[in-house]
Design an enzyme around this catalytic site. Structure first.
Site, PDB file in Angstrom:
ATOM      1  N   ARG A 177       2.719  82.388  57.296  1.00  0.00           N
ATOM      2  CA  ARG A 177       2.508  81.215  56.439  1.00  0.00           C
ATOM      3  C   ARG A 177       2.918  79.931  57.171  1.00  0.00           C
ATOM      4  NH1 ARG A 177       3.436  85.046  51.822  1.00  0.00           N
ATOM      5  NH2 ARG A 177       5.680  85.013  52.091  1.00  0.00           N
ATOM      6  N   PHE A 193      -7.463  86.680  48.828  1.00  0.00           N
ATOM      7  CA  PHE A 193      -6.387  87.612  48.466  1.00  0.00           C
ATOM      8  C   PHE A 193      -5.083  86.803  48.356  1.00  0.00           C
ATOM      9  CE2 PHE A 193      -9.568  89.844  50.988  1.00  0.00           C
ATOM     10  CZ  PHE A 193      -9.918  90.885  50.163  1.00  0.00           C
ATOM     11  N   ASP A 215      -8.545  85.176  44.285  1.00  0.00           N
ATOM     12  CA  ASP A 215      -7.962  86.491  44.011  1.00  0.00           C
ATOM     13  C   ASP A 215      -8.712  87.084  42.827  1.00  0.00           C
ATOM     14  OD1 ASP A 215      -4.997  87.748  44.975  1.00  0.00           O
ATOM     15  OD2 ASP A 215      -5.799  88.595  43.117  1.00  0.00           O
ATOM     16  N   SER A 216      -8.684  88.412  42.731  1.00  0.00           N
ATOM     17  CA  SER A 216      -9.375  89.043  41.600  1.00  0.00           C
ATOM     18  C   SER A 216      -8.461  89.152  40.388  1.00  0.00           C
ATOM     19  CB  SER A 216      -9.874  90.435  42.014  1.00  0.00           C
ATOM     20  OG  SER A 216      -8.789  91.196  42.499  1.00  0.00           O
ATOM     21  N   ALA A 249     -13.162  89.394  46.452  1.00  0.00           N
ATOM     22  CA  ALA A 249     -13.299  88.712  47.741  1.00  0.00           C
ATOM     23  C   ALA A 249     -14.420  89.313  48.594  1.00  0.00           C
ATOM     24  CB  ALA A 249     -11.980  88.767  48.503  1.00  0.00           C
ATOM     25  N   ASP A 267      -6.155  88.159  53.764  1.00  0.00           N
ATOM     26  CA  ASP A 267      -4.951  89.007  53.712  1.00  0.00           C
ATOM     27  C   ASP A 267      -5.105  90.061  52.618  1.00  0.00           C
ATOM     28  OD1 ASP A 267      -2.403  90.008  54.142  1.00  0.00           O
ATOM     29  OD2 ASP A 267      -1.440  88.512  52.864  1.00  0.00           O
ATOM     30  N   CYS A 307      -2.271  94.960  56.544  1.00  0.00           N
ATOM     31  CA  CYS A 307      -0.957  95.567  56.304  1.00  0.00           C
ATOM     32  C   CYS A 307      -1.069  97.083  56.164  1.00  0.00           C
ATOM     33  CB  CYS A 307      -0.301  94.939  55.074  1.00  0.00           C
ATOM     34  SG  CYS A 307      -1.274  95.173  53.581  1.00  0.00           S
TER      35      CYS A 307
HETATM   36  N1  SAH Z   1      -1.583  86.816  50.843  1.00  0.00           N
HETATM   37  C1  SAH Z   1      -0.689  87.120  49.760  1.00  0.00           C
HETATM   38  C2  SAH Z   1      -0.516  88.605  49.523  1.00  0.00           C
HETATM   39  C3  SAH Z   1      -1.790  89.368  49.278  1.00  0.00           C
HETATM   40  S1  SAH Z   1      -1.544  90.807  48.333  1.00  0.00           S
HETATM   41  C4  SAH Z   1       0.655  86.427  49.983  1.00  0.00           C
HETATM   42  O1  SAH Z   1       0.883  85.840  51.047  1.00  0.00           O
HETATM   43  O2  SAH Z   1       1.484  86.453  49.080  1.00  0.00           O
HETATM   44  C5  SAH Z   1      -3.167  91.300  47.972  1.00  0.00           C
HETATM   45  C6  SAH Z   1      -3.846  90.512  46.868  1.00  0.00           C
HETATM   46  O3  SAH Z   1      -5.209  90.886  46.868  1.00  0.00           O
HETATM   47  C7  SAH Z   1      -3.353  90.792  45.452  1.00  0.00           C
HETATM   48  O4  SAH Z   1      -3.043  89.581  44.824  1.00  0.00           O
HETATM   49  C8  SAH Z   1      -4.549  91.434  44.723  1.00  0.00           C
HETATM   50  O5  SAH Z   1      -4.688  90.989  43.373  1.00  0.00           O
HETATM   51  C9  SAH Z   1      -5.694  90.921  45.547  1.00  0.00           C
HETATM   52  N2  SAH Z   1      -6.908  91.733  45.557  1.00  0.00           N
HETATM   53  C10 SAH Z   1      -7.007  93.076  45.686  1.00  0.00           C
HETATM   54  N3  SAH Z   1      -8.302  93.437  45.766  1.00  0.00           N
HETATM   55  C11 SAH Z   1      -9.032  92.291  45.706  1.00  0.00           C
HETATM   56  C12 SAH Z   1     -10.432  91.994  45.773  1.00  0.00           C
HETATM   57  N4  SAH Z   1     -11.328  92.965  45.931  1.00  0.00           N
HETATM   58  N5  SAH Z   1     -10.816  90.705  45.707  1.00  0.00           N
HETATM   59  C13 SAH Z   1      -9.915  89.715  45.564  1.00  0.00           C
HETATM   60  N6  SAH Z   1      -8.586  89.933  45.499  1.00  0.00           N
HETATM   61  C14 SAH Z   1      -8.152  91.200  45.576  1.00  0.00           C
END
Ligand code: SAH
Length: 365
Positions: A177, A193, A215-216, A249, A267, A307
């Site tokens: 970040r 995400f 985000d979803s 996404a 991410d 991750c």
């Molecule tokens: N980048 C974030 C952490 C990501 S965690 C940070 O720095 O805090 C992963 C995220 O992806 C979660 O919020 C989850 O709701 C989202 N997610 C999972 N599948 C998804 C999809 N298909 N489309 C969009 N978001 C998604």
């Protein structure tokens, strides 16, 4: 507890036995016989704390105190969010040890509250032993409620310590970040995400023209909006633009759309949970990177993270580089990174977090 012997009946070590887990024994100790008592745990605790103590200046109050087996506490993760500790367990073998170990944490770290989080695989056994996910097991939460506020590099965030993903926040992306902040000036940024907006706030503080958080999960986006607003005018410019996009996404990036971004963060959650998911996970990363690349303007930057412990850094970087290739030319790699020092790795699979920063050829506007 399991005592482990070699094939000639010689003592090898001690570990947690878990009949329900593919990790049947999680080693606690290897070598000569030891007595595992409170003094032994106290010493293990001190070792873990010493790696993190005095590491962060007062503008950061959220970090990982104990990172599971990498700190000699297999299946035990302890995170700090300001005055609150969140303990997440991944095996029921720990449950009988909570009564003696929780006072140790209270005595040494003096938290306002300790919250217990449990991985899904141990919920039934925990219930039998009177333990439930998302409960306060010592002290009380500030204001008696979640979310809890904490700071990361001077930005104020909320973490839903009772119900949020993992322990409530993704502390492991802290240093990425900071990098995104340093790259964001004058750019239109898309944070996919986004969860609770971690990368988005840093990008805004770094001088992004506008940040979009995708985000979803609507609850995550609500939290991202609150996090943004609670820093506006303090740590973020009063007029910083922030837009929320609730979408899948994968689909959103694949749909036709203008190439209007100068910086995109990818991410996703771990796309491979098991070794057999590896090929489909690599396809997923490829798909995301290819479509995100199309949305970047010339001179734009893609920050792509994974991750998944099941996907190694080399394979991940390779797949992203292939996806962003332009004809015979590979995109320029600005940097590759791993995980921060409060998430140490003591075996190859434990180095689960990797991120690659790629520059799209061309002149910026
Ligand atoms: N980048 C974030 C952490 C990501 S965690 C940070 O720095 O805090 C992963 C995220 O992806 C979660 O919020 C989850 O709701 C989202 N997610 C999972 N599948 C998804 C999809 N298909 N489309 C969009 N978001 C998604």
């Amino acid at each position: 507890m399991a005592v482990v012997y070699d094939t000639r009946d010689r003592f090898l070590g001690l570990g947690w036995y878990d009949a329900t887990s593919p990790l049947r024994v999680r080693m606690l100790h290897v070598g000569s016989p030891v007595t595992i008592d409170l003094a032994w745990w106290r010493q293990r605790l001190e070792t873990a704390l010493s790696i993190r103590e005095k590491r962060f200046d007062p503008s950061t109050t959220g970090w990982r105190w104990i990172h599971g087996e990498n700190d000699g506490w297999p299946g035990w993760v302890l995170d700090r969010y300001g005055p609150v500790l969140v303990l997440k367990l991944y095996t029921a073998a720990w449950l009988p040890w909570l009564d003696p170990l929780v006072p140790l944490l209270q005595e040494r770290l003096a938290p306002a509250a300790i919250v217990l989080r449990l991985s899904r695989n141990m919920a039934i056994e925990a219930e039998k032993q009177g333990r439930r996910d998302g409960t306060v097991i010592a002290g009380s939460l500030p204001g008696d409620s979640s979310p809890v506020l904490f700071e990361e590099h001077g930005l104020l965030f909320e973490a839903d310590v009772l119900r949020g993903q993992k322990t409530g926040f993704f502390l492991d992306q802290r240093e990425n970040r900071v990098r995104v902040e340093s790259l964001a000036r004058g750019r239109i940024v898309l944070n996919t995400f986004a969860y609770t907006g971690g990368f988005s706030l840093y990008a805004a503080r770094g001088g992004a023209l506008i940040v979009e958080s995708l985000d979803s999960n609507p609850r995550a986006l609500d939290s991202a909006r609150r996090n943004f607003e609670r820093n506006r005018g303090l740590r973020l410019p009063r007029d910083a633009g922030h837009e929320l996009i609730r979408a899948d996404a994968f689909e959103w990036l694949a749909a036709p759309g203008a190439s209007r971004y100068d910086l995109i963060v990818l991410d996703p959650p771990a796309l491979a949970q098991r070794a057999e998911d590896r090929p489909s996970a690599l396809q997923g990363y490829e798909h995301l990177a290819r479509n995100a690349w199309k949305r970047l303007r010339p001179g734009g930057i893609l920050a792509a993270a994974s991750c998944s412990a099941q996907v190694g850094a080399k394979d991940f970087f390779q797949v992203v580089q292939e996806a962003t290739r332009e004809g015979p030319r590979l995109a320029r790699v600005l940097e590759t990174t791993g995980q921060p020092a409060d998430h140490p790795a003591c075996f190859p699979e434990a180095a689960y977090l990797k991120c690659i920063y790629l520059l799209k050829a061309g002149t910026r506007r």
